[in-house]
Scaffold this active site. Structure first.
Site, PDB file in Angstrom:
ATOM      1  N   HIS A 269     -29.955 -46.568 -20.134  1.00 27.47           N
ATOM      2  CA  HIS A 269     -31.086 -47.285 -19.521  1.00 27.47           C
ATOM      3  C   HIS A 269     -30.707 -48.770 -19.480  1.00 27.47           C
ATOM      4  O   HIS A 269     -29.746 -49.140 -18.817  1.00 27.47           O
ATOM      5  CB  HIS A 269     -32.334 -46.973 -20.355  1.00 27.47           C
ATOM      6  CG  HIS A 269     -33.634 -47.416 -19.764  1.00 27.47           C
ATOM      7  ND1 HIS A 269     -33.793 -47.789 -18.451  1.00 27.47           N
ATOM      8  CD2 HIS A 269     -34.884 -47.529 -20.328  1.00 27.47           C
ATOM      9  CE1 HIS A 269     -35.062 -48.116 -18.237  1.00 27.47           C
ATOM     10  NE2 HIS A 269     -35.741 -47.973 -19.360  1.00 27.47           N
ATOM     11  N   HIS A 316     -28.452 -43.003 -10.532  1.00 30.30           N
ATOM     12  CA  HIS A 316     -29.841 -43.257 -10.916  1.00 30.30           C
ATOM     13  C   HIS A 316     -30.583 -41.926 -10.955  1.00 30.30           C
ATOM     14  O   HIS A 316     -30.272 -41.016 -10.189  1.00 30.30           O
ATOM     15  CB  HIS A 316     -30.526 -44.195  -9.914  1.00 30.30           C
ATOM     16  CG  HIS A 316     -31.751 -44.832 -10.478  1.00 30.30           C
ATOM     17  ND1 HIS A 316     -32.987 -44.241 -10.422  1.00 30.30           N
ATOM     18  CD2 HIS A 316     -31.924 -46.004 -11.140  1.00 30.30           C
ATOM     19  CE1 HIS A 316     -33.866 -45.029 -11.021  1.00 30.30           C
ATOM     20  NE2 HIS A 316     -33.254 -46.100 -11.464  1.00 30.30           N
ATOM     21  N   ARG A 325     -32.613 -53.987  -5.676  1.00 33.12           N
ATOM     22  CA  ARG A 325     -32.486 -55.076  -6.659  1.00 33.12           C
ATOM     23  C   ARG A 325     -31.024 -55.515  -6.727  1.00 33.12           C
ATOM     24  O   ARG A 325     -30.717 -56.692  -6.897  1.00 33.12           O
ATOM     25  CB  ARG A 325     -32.975 -54.595  -8.044  1.00 33.12           C
ATOM     26  CG  ARG A 325     -34.426 -54.176  -8.047  1.00 33.12           C
ATOM     27  CD  ARG A 325     -34.827 -53.514  -9.350  1.00 33.12           C
ATOM     28  NE  ARG A 325     -34.073 -52.304  -9.620  1.00 33.12           N
ATOM     29  CZ  ARG A 325     -34.142 -51.596 -10.752  1.00 33.12           C
ATOM     30  NH1 ARG A 325     -34.938 -51.988 -11.721  1.00 33.12           N
ATOM     31  NH2 ARG A 325     -33.422 -50.499 -10.910  1.00 33.12           N
ATOM     32  N   ASP A 371     -28.079 -52.743 -12.564  1.00 29.56           N
ATOM     33  CA  ASP A 371     -27.236 -53.160 -13.686  1.00 29.56           C
ATOM     34  C   ASP A 371     -25.789 -53.419 -13.272  1.00 29.56           C
ATOM     35  O   ASP A 371     -25.050 -54.084 -13.994  1.00 29.56           O
ATOM     36  CB  ASP A 371     -27.277 -52.104 -14.794  1.00 29.56           C
ATOM     37  CG  ASP A 371     -28.671 -51.938 -15.360  1.00 29.56           C
ATOM     38  OD1 ASP A 371     -29.333 -52.968 -15.571  1.00 29.56           O
ATOM     39  OD2 ASP A 371     -29.106 -50.803 -15.569  1.00 29.56           O
TER      40      ASP A 371
HETATM   41  N1  HAX Z   1     -20.627 -41.942 -13.747  1.00 32.99           N
HETATM   42  C1  HAX Z   1     -20.212 -40.710 -14.092  1.00 32.99           C
HETATM   43  N2  HAX Z   1     -20.983 -39.620 -14.055  1.00 32.99           N
HETATM   44  C2  HAX Z   1     -22.234 -39.785 -13.635  1.00 32.99           C
HETATM   45  C3  HAX Z   1     -22.739 -41.022 -13.220  1.00 32.99           C
HETATM   46  C4  HAX Z   1     -21.891 -42.145 -13.308  1.00 32.99           C
HETATM   47  N3  HAX Z   1     -22.286 -43.363 -12.998  1.00 32.99           N
HETATM   48  N4  HAX Z   1     -24.027 -40.864 -12.848  1.00 32.99           N
HETATM   49  C5  HAX Z   1     -24.312 -39.565 -13.033  1.00 32.99           C
HETATM   50  N5  HAX Z   1     -23.233 -38.909 -13.501  1.00 32.99           N
HETATM   51  C6  HAX Z   1     -23.138 -37.515 -13.932  1.00 32.99           C
HETATM   52  C7  HAX Z   1     -24.136 -37.281 -15.048  1.00 32.99           C
HETATM   53  O1  HAX Z   1     -23.617 -37.696 -16.308  1.00 32.99           O
HETATM   54  C8  HAX Z   1     -24.345 -35.778 -14.970  1.00 32.99           C
HETATM   55  O2  HAX Z   1     -23.236 -35.177 -15.579  1.00 32.99           O
HETATM   56  P1  HAX Z   1     -23.383 -33.797 -16.414  1.00 32.99           P
HETATM   57  O3  HAX Z   1     -23.857 -32.810 -15.420  1.00 32.99           O
HETATM   58  O4  HAX Z   1     -22.032 -33.559 -16.927  1.00 32.99           O
HETATM   59  O5  HAX Z   1     -24.397 -34.070 -17.484  1.00 32.99           O
HETATM   60  C9  HAX Z   1     -24.261 -35.533 -13.464  1.00 32.99           C
HETATM   61  O6  HAX Z   1     -23.559 -36.655 -12.904  1.00 32.99           O
HETATM   62  C10 HAX Z   1     -25.613 -35.427 -12.790  1.00 32.99           C
HETATM   63  O7  HAX Z   1     -26.369 -36.572 -13.139  1.00 32.99           O
HETATM   64  P2  HAX Z   1     -27.493 -37.175 -12.158  1.00 32.99           P
HETATM   65  O8  HAX Z   1     -28.550 -36.111 -12.010  1.00 32.99           O
HETATM   66  O9  HAX Z   1     -26.883 -37.711 -10.948  1.00 32.99           O
HETATM   67  O10 HAX Z   1     -28.022 -38.404 -13.003  1.00 32.99           O
HETATM   68  P3  HAX Z   1     -29.075 -38.396 -14.176  1.00 32.99           P
HETATM   69  O11 HAX Z   1     -30.418 -38.466 -13.563  1.00 32.99           O
HETATM   70  O12 HAX Z   1     -28.813 -37.323 -15.161  1.00 32.99           O
HETATM   71  O13 HAX Z   1     -28.736 -39.761 -14.899  1.00 32.99           O
HETATM   72  C11 HAX Z   1     -28.164 -42.041 -15.030  1.00 32.99           C
HETATM   73  C12 HAX Z   1     -29.025 -40.986 -14.315  1.00 32.99           C
HETATM   74  C13 HAX Z   1     -28.591 -43.404 -14.564  1.00 32.99           C
HETATM   75  C14 HAX Z   1     -28.420 -41.927 -16.547  1.00 32.99           C
HETATM   76  C15 HAX Z   1     -26.680 -41.781 -14.701  1.00 32.99           C
HETATM   77  O14 HAX Z   1     -26.484 -41.949 -13.314  1.00 32.99           O
HETATM   78  C16 HAX Z   1     -25.738 -42.645 -15.475  1.00 32.99           C
HETATM   79  O15 HAX Z   1     -25.375 -42.314 -16.606  1.00 32.99           O
HETATM   80  N6  HAX Z   1     -25.302 -43.824 -14.871  1.00 32.99           N
HETATM   81  C17 HAX Z   1     -24.473 -44.757 -15.568  1.00 32.99           C
HETATM   82  C18 HAX Z   1     -25.296 -45.569 -16.544  1.00 32.99           C
HETATM   83  C19 HAX Z   1     -26.245 -46.510 -15.811  1.00 32.99           C
HETATM   84  O16 HAX Z   1     -25.866 -47.207 -14.898  1.00 32.99           O
HETATM   85  N7  HAX Z   1     -27.506 -46.548 -16.258  1.00 32.99           N
HETATM   86  C20 HAX Z   1     -28.504 -47.467 -15.712  1.00 32.99           C
HETATM   87  C21 HAX Z   1     -29.458 -46.817 -14.757  1.00 32.99           C
HETATM   88  C22 HAX Z   1     -30.499 -47.766 -14.251  1.00 32.99           C
HETATM   89  C23 HAX Z   1     -31.464 -48.076 -15.319  1.00 32.99           C
HETATM   90  O17 HAX Z   1     -32.244 -47.279 -15.808  1.00 32.99           O
HETATM   91  N8  HAX Z   1     -31.434 -49.259 -15.798  1.00 32.99           N
HETATM   92  O18 HAX Z   1     -32.162 -49.537 -16.840  1.00 32.99           O
END
Ligand code: HAX
Length: 431
Positions: A269, A316, A325, A371
């Protein structure tokens, strides 16, 4: 005056909500699959959030306004070109775009309430310097809990209809003080505890920058933009949902916002902005004298993925397009710092990462979120302690969560209590 404006809005909205619920209360807006129950409740519509709504393709709208509209319509500081966060507070709270005078009133309220009790600083000073800044920030908020006017009034005995009025007072007190607490944490951890007094002649965000030790007009403007862009992202994200949930037990705003900050401190997050900078600096270390090429960055992305890690700043849970943003920050960077070395890498990553994530085929959204960009701007202006970046996010996000908590009490929302089930229950009931 602001409180009276709000009272009128609340009375109207309360009646509107009541009427709507009487007519449609039993209608279905969402169904829950087994996968959603296991999958973080994604997409389940089961909560109301007044301030903002997130569209997967278009991004966030604050009270119906897009980010470009907000940047255009909200009042600006004299000599500044970015909207004032006091204005987004007014908008989230009332639903109306504020006039200059409305913004001045919020500023005056904040100024009246900005003094932080010294025991808060004493408590932070007791903590080791290798504590994470988010821990100290959250602790500073929690330490102020005894100041809660709501809690005091509650124990003295008030009617449910009056709850919001005391929560409103707590929210203004807390928001007024947050920059001071946050800046204190920064100076304590990174500047030998040499604190800078607030300057009441400055607006809320500029004063925050000032207390951190950054007094250039461009940093003031960056801080205003930063505080506006992160202020709210509807209700289901971890920090917002946490604040709303904790407050539903009638825990006061200090308890609720401190909890929200603990959720924001997670790497998936709010901590992602710290992760992005750390990740970018790591690749930059390899090429200290030049910008890495696209091919080198692509390889770096694959190395990250193959190590079982996520690419920070991309993807996301809801968004399916580039986060507006991110775009706003990119515009700021193009205007003020187009030749910045880290910005160049951020720009290249915008080209490189989405195809890599698409090729990997896991992430539902390969595009950058906020981010991916925010940190490089702070870094450019000399705020280089990237573990601190989530605190900026936290100060800003507290605005939206706190406003919603006022509305929660105004609408008389009850304690939250969704139903959980076991695998055995599922096996028996899902055929
Ligand atoms: N890099 C690698 N793999 C990623 C990814 C990324 N940036 N984004 C998603 N995936 C992967 C997930 O880990 C998940 O893998 P598994 O099936 O092995 O568990 C798969 O793709 C499906 O995920 P998703 O449905 O697309 O994404 P989620 O809703 O589960 O998660 C996240 C959303 C933001 C947590 C995720 O995209 C992520 O971890 N991003 C990187 C961290 C990040 O930038 N976080 C900030 C988000 C914005 C925010 O809330 N800010 O506060």
């Amino acid at each position: 005056m602001l409180k009276e404006v709000l009272r009128e809005k609340i009375n109207k909205r309360f009646a509107e909500t009541k009427e709507f619920r009487e007519k449609h209360g039993d209608k279905v807006i969402s169904e829950v699959t087994v996968n959603q129950a296991y999958g973080g409740m994604r997409g389940v519509k089961c909560m109301v959030w007044e301030g903002s709504l997130l569209d997967p393709m278009e991004g966030i709208r604050f009270r119906g306004y897009t980010i470009p509209e907000i940047r255009e319509k909200l009042p600006k500081a004299e000599g500044g070109s970015e909207p004032l966060p006091e204005g987004i507070f007014y908008l989230l709270l009332t639903g109306d775009i504020p006039t200059e005078e409305n913004v001045r009133e919020v500023q005056e309220e904040f100024k009246k309430r900005m003094d932080v009790p010294s025991y808060v600083f004493d408590a932070i000073r007791k903590m080791p310097k290798d504590s994470h800044p988010m821990c100290l920030f959250s602790m500073g908020i929690l330490a102020m809990q005894k100041e809660s006017k709501f809690t005091k009034a509650y124990w003295e005995g008030i009617s449910k209809a009056q709850y919001w009025e005391y929560v409103y007072e707590d929210v203004l007190d807390l928001l007024a003080r947050l920059p001071r607490v946050a800046a204190f944490v920064y100076r304590y951890l990174y500047k030998d505890d040499k604190q800078i007094d607030p300057d009441p002649s400055l607006d809320w965000a500029a004063n925050f920058a000032h207390m951190l030790g950054f007094d250039e007009p461009e940093v003031y403007d960056l801080m205003r933009l930063y505080m506006v862009l992160h202020c709210d992202h509807e209700g289901g994200n971890v920090s917002a949902h946490t604040g709303h949930l904790v407050a539903s037990a009638l825990s006061d705003v200090y308890y609720a916002i401190s909890s929200a900050m603990n959720g924001l401190a997670g790497p998936l997050h709010g901590l992602a902005n710290q992760e992005v900078l750390r990740w970018i600096l790591k690749i930059k270390e390899k090429y200290p004298d030049r910008t890495p090429t696209k091919e080198e960055l692509e390889q770096y992305c694959w190395d990250t993925l193959n190590a079982g890690q996520v690419i920070p700043g991309f993807g996301h849970a809801v968004l399916r397009q580039t986060d507006p943003r991110y775009t706003a920050f990119r515009e700021f960077a193009l205007k003020h710092m187009p030749d910045d070395e880290i910005f160049k890498v951020v720009s290249l990553l915008y080209e490189v990462v989405p195809p890599v994530l698409q090729k990997q085929g896991k992430a539902k959204n390969p595009w950058p979120n906020v981010d991916a960009h925010s940190g490089c701007l702070l870094y450019h202006y000399g705020i280089r302690e990237f573990p601190y970046y989530t605190v900026f996010f936290g100060v800003s996000r507290s605005i939206g969560i706190a406003v919603q908590i006022i509305w929660d009490r105004a609408l008389g929302l009850p304690i939250e209590r969704p139903k959980s089930v076991t695998l055995e229950w599922l096996k028996e009931n899902v055929k």
